[in-house]
Design an enzyme around this catalytic site. Sequence first.
Site, PDB file in Angstrom:
ATOM      1  N   HIS A 242       0.237  29.373  24.590  1.00 30.09           N
ATOM      2  CA  HIS A 242       0.987  29.422  23.333  1.00 30.09           C
ATOM      3  C   HIS A 242       0.081  29.367  22.111  1.00 30.09           C
ATOM      4  O   HIS A 242       0.497  29.731  21.020  1.00 30.09           O
ATOM      5  CB  HIS A 242       1.976  28.250  23.300  1.00 30.09           C
ATOM      6  CG  HIS A 242       3.380  28.627  22.962  1.00 30.09           C
ATOM      7  ND1 HIS A 242       3.877  29.907  22.980  1.00 30.09           N
ATOM      8  CD2 HIS A 242       4.445  27.842  22.589  1.00 30.09           C
ATOM      9  CE1 HIS A 242       5.161  29.901  22.634  1.00 30.09           C
ATOM     10  NE2 HIS A 242       5.521  28.664  22.398  1.00 30.09           N
TER      11      HIS A 242
ATOM     12  N   ASN B  12       7.973  26.341  16.898  1.00 26.66           N
ATOM     13  CA  ASN B  12       9.361  26.718  16.623  1.00 26.66           C
ATOM     14  C   ASN B  12       9.745  26.681  15.155  1.00 26.66           C
ATOM     15  O   ASN B  12      10.817  27.152  14.790  1.00 26.66           O
ATOM     16  CB  ASN B  12      10.315  25.827  17.428  1.00 26.66           C
ATOM     17  CG  ASN B  12      10.172  26.045  18.921  1.00 26.66           C
ATOM     18  OD1 ASN B  12       9.438  26.918  19.379  1.00 26.66           O
ATOM     19  ND2 ASN B  12      10.877  25.247  19.689  1.00 26.66           N
TER      20      ASN B  12
ATOM     21  N   ASN C 295      10.260  31.884  20.019  1.00 24.45           N
ATOM     22  CA  ASN C 295      10.848  30.996  19.017  1.00 24.45           C
ATOM     23  C   ASN C 295      10.070  30.948  17.706  1.00 24.45           C
ATOM     24  O   ASN C 295      10.666  30.764  16.644  1.00 24.45           O
ATOM     25  CB  ASN C 295      11.030  29.590  19.585  1.00 24.45           C
ATOM     26  CG  ASN C 295      12.141  29.545  20.612  1.00 24.45           C
ATOM     27  OD1 ASN C 295      13.080  30.324  20.565  1.00 24.45           O
ATOM     28  ND2 ASN C 295      12.018  28.637  21.570  1.00 24.45           N
TER      29      ASN C 295
ATOM     30  N   TYR D 227      -2.966  20.875  22.877  1.00 23.43           N
ATOM     31  CA  TYR D 227      -2.499  22.253  22.984  1.00 23.43           C
ATOM     32  C   TYR D 227      -3.633  23.284  22.887  1.00 23.43           C
ATOM     33  O   TYR D 227      -3.387  24.480  23.037  1.00 23.43           O
ATOM     34  CB  TYR D 227      -1.448  22.547  21.911  1.00 23.43           C
ATOM     35  CG  TYR D 227      -0.214  21.689  22.059  1.00 23.43           C
ATOM     36  CD1 TYR D 227       0.662  21.874  23.123  1.00 23.43           C
ATOM     37  CD2 TYR D 227       0.061  20.673  21.148  1.00 23.43           C
ATOM     38  CE1 TYR D 227       1.786  21.075  23.274  1.00 23.43           C
ATOM     39  CE2 TYR D 227       1.189  19.879  21.290  1.00 23.43           C
ATOM     40  CZ  TYR D 227       2.040  20.079  22.349  1.00 23.43           C
ATOM     41  OH  TYR D 227       3.146  19.289  22.497  1.00 23.43           O
TER      42      TYR D 227
ATOM     43  N   TYR E 161       4.489  23.034  14.302  1.00 21.98           N
ATOM     44  CA  TYR E 161       4.805  23.340  15.691  1.00 21.98           C
ATOM     45  C   TYR E 161       5.419  24.737  15.725  1.00 21.98           C
ATOM     46  O   TYR E 161       5.987  25.226  14.757  1.00 21.98           O
ATOM     47  CB  TYR E 161       5.703  22.292  16.364  1.00 21.98           C
ATOM     48  CG  TYR E 161       4.947  21.027  16.669  1.00 21.98           C
ATOM     49  CD1 TYR E 161       4.239  20.881  17.857  1.00 21.98           C
ATOM     50  CD2 TYR E 161       4.891  20.000  15.736  1.00 21.98           C
ATOM     51  CE1 TYR E 161       3.525  19.723  18.122  1.00 21.98           C
ATOM     52  CE2 TYR E 161       4.169  18.850  15.992  1.00 21.98           C
ATOM     53  CZ  TYR E 161       3.478  18.717  17.193  1.00 21.98           C
ATOM     54  OH  TYR E 161       2.760  17.583  17.440  1.00 21.98           O
TER      55      TYR E 161
END
Length: 191
Positions: free
Chosen positions: A19, A66, A113, A14, A64
């Site tokens: 994000h 969310n 989120n 990631y 993570y």
Amino acid sequence: MYVIAGLGNPKKEYDNTRHNIGFAVIDMFAKRHGIRVNEYKHKGLIGKGFVGSEKVILVKPLTYMNLSGECIREVLDYYKVDPKEKLIVVHDDISLEPGTIRIRKKGSAGGHNGLKNIILHLGHDIFQRVKIGVGGKPEGYDLADYVLGHFSGQEKKRMEQVAEQVCDAVEVMMREGPDMAMNRFNGAGKT
């Protein structure tokens, strides 16, 4: 004492994704102030240090995106920090043009989120945040694929410049308050 949290997802896959711009800002801010963000605690990576005479806790939640609120709530409770005054969250925003900076003192999650989960765990939406525009998803793209997509070489270079501006903005937020930072940085970074 300020808690400055950058949102993102753990794991190397990631890195340099849209994000994870919040993680990138925390890394840059930490380097700028000689803070090592390497202590695993409260479901995140934590770094403690000073910006001038102000103590700061830098946070990269490892829950993570969310579930970011789980980590941030634990940090705030442990260090007894009032989120309405001393929490700053840095995150991506698909509703802003790529590289645009927008600072807010409160507000809804706007479909993000990570913010939804923070608001859920705090029980309110009153906390400072720095939004970094990553642009809307192109037609035909899945939203998750877009925000988890990597920056191109040119985009990456541009976002590094914007991340420097965000570090400047966070310092102004701490030193002079969010209103001054909004006056100076909202809309900054536009190409």
